[in-house]
Design a protein around this motif. Structure first.
Motif, PDB file in Angstrom:
ATOM      1  N   SER A 173       0.830  -1.208   0.000  1.00  9.93           N
ATOM      2  CA  SER A 173       0.000   0.000   0.000  1.00  9.93           C
ATOM      3  C   SER A 173       0.865   1.258   0.000  1.00  9.93           C
ATOM      4  O   SER A 173       0.480   2.277  -0.597  1.00  9.93           O
ATOM      5  N   GLU A 174       2.002   1.200   0.648  1.00  6.96           N
ATOM      6  CA  GLU A 174       2.904   2.349   0.667  1.00  6.96           C
ATOM      7  C   GLU A 174       3.418   2.692  -0.732  1.00  6.96           C
ATOM      8  O   GLU A 174       3.770   3.838  -1.012  1.00  6.96           O
ATOM      9  N   VAL A 175       3.469   1.683  -1.618  1.00  6.52           N
ATOM     10  CA  VAL A 175       3.926   1.938  -2.995  1.00  6.52           C
ATOM     11  C   VAL A 175       2.751   1.919  -3.971  1.00  6.52           C
ATOM     12  O   VAL A 175       2.925   1.737  -5.178  1.00  6.52           O
ATOM     13  N   ASN A 176       1.522   2.088  -3.422  1.00  5.49           N
ATOM     14  CA  ASN A 176       0.306   2.186  -4.245  1.00  5.49           C
ATOM     15  C   ASN A 176       0.128   0.997  -5.181  1.00  5.49           C
ATOM     16  O   ASN A 176      -0.279   1.144  -6.335  1.00  5.49           O
ATOM     17  N   GLY A 177       0.437  -0.185  -4.676  1.00  8.85           N
ATOM     18  CA  GLY A 177       0.206  -1.401  -5.441  1.00  8.85           C
ATOM     19  C   GLY A 177       1.224  -1.694  -6.522  1.00  8.85           C
ATOM     20  O   GLY A 177       1.040  -2.621  -7.317  1.00  8.85           O
ATOM     21  N   ASP A 178       2.311  -0.939  -6.570  1.00  9.04           N
ATOM     22  CA  ASP A 178       3.344  -1.138  -7.594  1.00  9.04           C
ATOM     23  C   ASP A 178       4.229  -2.308  -7.193  1.00  9.04           C
ATOM     24  O   ASP A 178       5.093  -2.186  -6.324  1.00  9.04           O
ATOM     25  N   VAL A 179       4.037  -3.453  -7.841  1.00 11.63           N
ATOM     26  CA  VAL A 179       4.765  -4.656  -7.451  1.00 11.63           C
ATOM     27  C   VAL A 179       6.256  -4.520  -7.702  1.00 11.63           C
ATOM     28  O   VAL A 179       7.076  -5.110  -6.993  1.00 11.63           O
ATOM     29  N   ASN A 180       6.647  -3.728  -8.701  1.00  8.54           N
ATOM     30  CA  ASN A 180       8.081  -3.537  -8.957  1.00  8.54           C
ATOM     31  C   ASN A 180       8.758  -2.863  -7.769  1.00  8.54           C
ATOM     32  O   ASN A 180       9.883  -3.233  -7.382  1.00  8.54           O
ATOM     33  N   LYS A 181       8.078  -1.886  -7.185  1.00 11.35           N
ATOM     34  CA  LYS A 181       8.661  -1.200  -6.036  1.00 11.35           C
ATOM     35  C   LYS A 181       8.650  -2.103  -4.798  1.00 11.35           C
ATOM     36  O   LYS A 181       9.573  -2.059  -3.976  1.00 11.35           O
TER      37      LYS A 181
ATOM     38  N   ILE B 110       3.287 -12.204  -0.500  1.00 10.61           N
ATOM     39  CA  ILE B 110       2.327 -12.409  -1.593  1.00 10.61           C
ATOM     40  C   ILE B 110       1.683 -11.089  -2.023  1.00 10.61           C
ATOM     41  O   ILE B 110       0.753 -11.077  -2.827  1.00 10.61           O
ATOM     42  N   GLY B 111       2.170  -9.989  -1.469  1.00 10.23           N
ATOM     43  CA  GLY B 111       1.685  -8.676  -1.895  1.00 10.23           C
ATOM     44  C   GLY B 111       0.417  -8.223  -1.218  1.00 10.23           C
ATOM     45  O   GLY B 111      -0.343  -7.419  -1.786  1.00 10.23           O
TER      46      GLY B 111
ATOM     47  N   GLU C  71      -9.660 -10.448  -5.884  1.00 14.52           N
ATOM     48  CA  GLU C  71      -9.503  -9.488  -6.976  1.00 14.52           C
ATOM     49  C   GLU C  71      -8.225  -8.654  -6.831  1.00 14.52           C
ATOM     50  O   GLU C  71      -7.734  -8.092  -7.812  1.00 14.52           O
ATOM     51  N   THR C  72      -7.689  -8.560  -5.631  1.00 19.08           N
ATOM     52  CA  THR C  72      -6.531  -7.686  -5.409  1.00 19.08           C
ATOM     53  C   THR C  72      -5.232  -8.433  -5.142  1.00 19.08           C
ATOM     54  O   THR C  72      -4.151  -7.862  -5.315  1.00 19.08           O
ATOM     55  N   VAL C  73      -5.318  -9.685  -4.710  1.00 18.72           N
ATOM     56  CA  VAL C  73      -4.117 -10.447  -4.355  1.00 18.72           C
ATOM     57  C   VAL C  73      -4.175 -11.825  -5.019  1.00 18.72           C
ATOM     58  O   VAL C  73      -5.183 -12.526  -4.913  1.00 18.72           O
ATOM     59  N   THR C  74      -3.109 -12.203  -5.682  1.00 20.15           N
ATOM     60  CA  THR C  74      -3.007 -13.544  -6.251  1.00 20.15           C
ATOM     61  C   THR C  74      -2.693 -14.523  -5.135  1.00 20.15           C
ATOM     62  O   THR C  74      -1.727 -14.332  -4.386  1.00 20.15           O
ATOM     63  N   PRO C  75      -3.493 -15.581  -4.969  1.00 13.54           N
ATOM     64  CA  PRO C  75      -3.294 -16.511  -3.856  1.00 13.54           C
ATOM     65  C   PRO C  75      -1.903 -17.146  -3.858  1.00 13.54           C
ATOM     66  O   PRO C  75      -1.239 -17.253  -4.893  1.00 13.54           O
ATOM     67  N   ALA C  76      -1.487 -17.594  -2.689  1.00 15.87           N
ATOM     68  CA  ALA C  76      -0.152 -18.168  -2.529  1.00 15.87           C
ATOM     69  C   ALA C  76       0.065 -19.370  -3.432  1.00 15.87           C
ATOM     70  O   ALA C  76       1.146 -19.521  -4.022  1.00 15.87           O
TER      71      ALA C  76
ATOM     72  N   SER D  34       6.632 -14.668  -9.771  1.00 11.50           N
ATOM     73  CA  SER D  34       5.733 -14.085  -8.770  1.00 11.50           C
ATOM     74  C   SER D  34       6.517 -13.385  -7.666  1.00 11.50           C
ATOM     75  O   SER D  34       7.713 -13.629  -7.457  1.00 11.50           O
ATOM     76  N   LEU D  35       5.820 -12.530  -6.926  1.00  8.04           N
ATOM     77  CA  LEU D  35       6.424 -11.872  -5.775  1.00  8.04           C
ATOM     78  C   LEU D  35       6.831 -12.898  -4.724  1.00  8.04           C
ATOM     79  O   LEU D  35       7.894 -12.777  -4.110  1.00  8.04           O
TER      80      LEU D  35
END
Length: 532
Positions: free
Chosen positions: A353-361, A384-385, A422-427, A436-437
């Motif tokens: 959330s601190e990076v507004n959902g940017d998985v790269n960050k 898992i983000g 809808e917001t997180v891909t399951p483990a 994956s993250l």
């Protein structure tokens, strides 16, 4: 069978193997297979290894009552072993009227929603079989208002339990120093709280539901020693995370707090010589340092904030230099201190959330955490983000193991705002995806576990004069690596100084990297670790 295939097998076993369906022998064998298959070259040795923080209520629900529990946690030990963690820190598990359980009402019990003391002992035994230590939150700055000690103190001012807490008369000028007297939530500003139908006030630093214990009382101190020894000796935990460690005494009595923790450590070592104590002292380095004699491990809030800021700004600034400066300072106080690093924890907005959902960050934040010095902590779901912003309940939402209709482990005690299908891909899906993250975390942890330089190495900043690129050396004996991070969304070209030309072999990379004599081409949001 390769490591990734073993990983897939273990998670499948973990997802389908609840404690009611699998024998202890089956689970232990699976855990031993995970350790054997992924840790052949492991050099890290806890407490210098990676620790995983768990909010039990949200982690895994084994009996479908909606609340995560100890048996559910036990069923996920293979997942944790495969991830590469060497310890777990459990947020409070004791009886309490609140969801967070920091207002403890029994220092010797387990909340019935979570299971039994026998369940907990089994969890510890199973964790130990997999090479995972167990650290539990010990809340001794305060109790809950419903604790029998406090209730007896309220009923009878002449009770010996009255002196287990801190009291004042409503007209005492000392009670006016920190604001008006109130009877409800202190807002972390007003500390004195009214007692109904009485002229008495009691001190509660955090809020009225958590009256502070009186550590000037020798009997109270002995009670706390007994509590700690019980969990170490009778139950088998490996150590404690000490909540609110700087608030044992008021701020103007900091030296008394320092001495208390030295005394506590001495008493705990009578039971377990290698007891692990990690303290929460959220303050400046000068205020943190004196605690290191009694609490040889302390959370590094400075580095967490610096990592978040670096990935947000796509520029590390003085992160590396400041980290080295603080570590050098702490070593003058206690050369053997354990630097408990982390990105965010259960009291802070989640990194995603601190990076507004940017998985790269988010990936870059993890890469910084696991390549910089320290003994890293992961907050459950970070890998898992999972997202989340305060209030606290919303940064402690249920872990997502599988798609909802298949996820018989997902807790349902609250309706999540941030973490849904809808917001997180399951483990389980992330584990099947090499990019994956989750696998990014796993790969970084195993890289660190197998590198003495990254686990124990000293830090040497490297200035490459390229904005958005941070670089440093990690050195331990003959093992030395050069770490480069491109924190930006643009490709970067860096030139190695002559003294770094020998670092020409890629040990680890998150994306493709080009080495051309002295030039290194770094892809956007990428990390490379070089050796010679």
């Amino acid at each position: 069978m390769n490591k990734r295939s073993v990983q897939h097998l273990l998670l499948a076993l973990s997802l389908g193997c609840m404690t009611t369906a699998c024998s202890t022998t089956d689970k232990a064998a699976a855990g031993q297979q995970a350790v054997a298959s992924t840790s052949k070259e492991k050099v890290s040795d806890w407490p210098r290894g990676v620790t995983y923080e768990i909010f039990v209520q949200s982690f895994c629900d084994s009996d479908n009552d909606g609340i995560g529990d100890i048996k559910g946690m036990t069923s996920k030990l293979d997942y944790l072993a495969d991830l590469g963690v060497e310890a777990v820190w459990l947020m409070p598990i004791g009886p309490s009227p609140s969801y967070h359980k920091y207002d403890v009402t029994d220092y010797y019990g387990v909340h019935p929603d979570y299971g039994t003391l026998e369940d907990y002992k089994e969890f510890i035994e199973e964790a130990h079989e997999r090479g995972i230590k167990v650290v539990m939150d010990l809340v001794v700055n305060h109790s809950g208002v419903d604790h029998p000690w406090f209730q007896e103190a309220l009923r009878n001012p002449n009770s010996p339990y009255r002196n287990y807490y801190v009291w004042a008369h409503k007209d005492d000028p000392e009670t006016q120093k920190e604001g008006k007297i109130i009877s409800g939530d202190s807002g972390n500003v007003n500390r004195w709280h009214k007692v109904a139908n009485s002229d008495s006030l009691y001190y509660g630093y955090f809020y009225g539901g958590m009256p502070d214990l009186n550590f000037d009382n020798p009997k109270l101190r002995q009670e706390i020693f007994n509590v700690g020894k019980f969990w170490l000796e009778e139950v088998g935990v490996d150590g404690f995370r000490l909540d609110a460690a700087r608030h044992i005494f008021p701020d103007d009595r900091a030296e008394d707090s320092h001495r208390w923790w030295e005394e506590f450590r001495s008493e705990m070592r009578k039971v377990k010589d290698d007891v692990y104590l990690v303290g929460e002292v959220w303050a400046s380095a000068n205020e943190v340092a004196p605690y290191m004699q009694g609490l040889p491990a302390l959370f590094n809030f400075d580095i967490g904030g610096a990592i978040v800021n670096a990935v947000q700004q796509e520029d590390a600034g003085m992160l590396v230099e400041n980290h080295k400066k603080i570590r050098n300072f702490y070593k003058t106080v206690n050369p053997d201190y354990v630097d408990a690093t982390f990105i965010t924890n259960h009291d802070q907005n989640r990194i995603m959330s601190e990076v507004n959902g940017d998985v790269n960050k988010a990936r870059m934040a993890a890469a910084l955490l696991f390549t910089l010095p320290g003994s890293p902590y992961i907050y459950y779901g970070e890998e898992i983000g999972m997202q989340g912003k305060k209030p606290d309940e919303l940064i402690r939402e249920p872990f997502i193991w599988e798609e909802k209709e298949e996820d018989d482990c997902r807790a349902t005690w609250m309706e999540p705002k941030y973490n849904t299908d809808e917001t997180v891909t399951p483990a389980d899906e992330q584990l099947e995806d090499d990019d994956s993250l989750l696998n990014h975390y796993r790969d970084l942890i195993h890289l660190r576990n197998n590198s003495s330089a990254l686990t124990y190495g000293e830090l040497e900043p490297v200035n490459l004069n390229v904005k958005g690129v941070t670089a440093f050396l990690r050195k331990h004996g003959e093992d030395t690596v050069l770490v480069l991070h491109n924190l930006t969304g643009q490709e970067k070209t860096v030139n190695r100084p002559a003294y770094l030309e020998q670092y020409d072999e890629v040990l680890f990379k998150t994306q493709e990297v080009e080495l051309d004599e002295n030039e290194i081409e770094l892809e956007p949001y990428s990390t490379v670790v070089l050796q010679f």
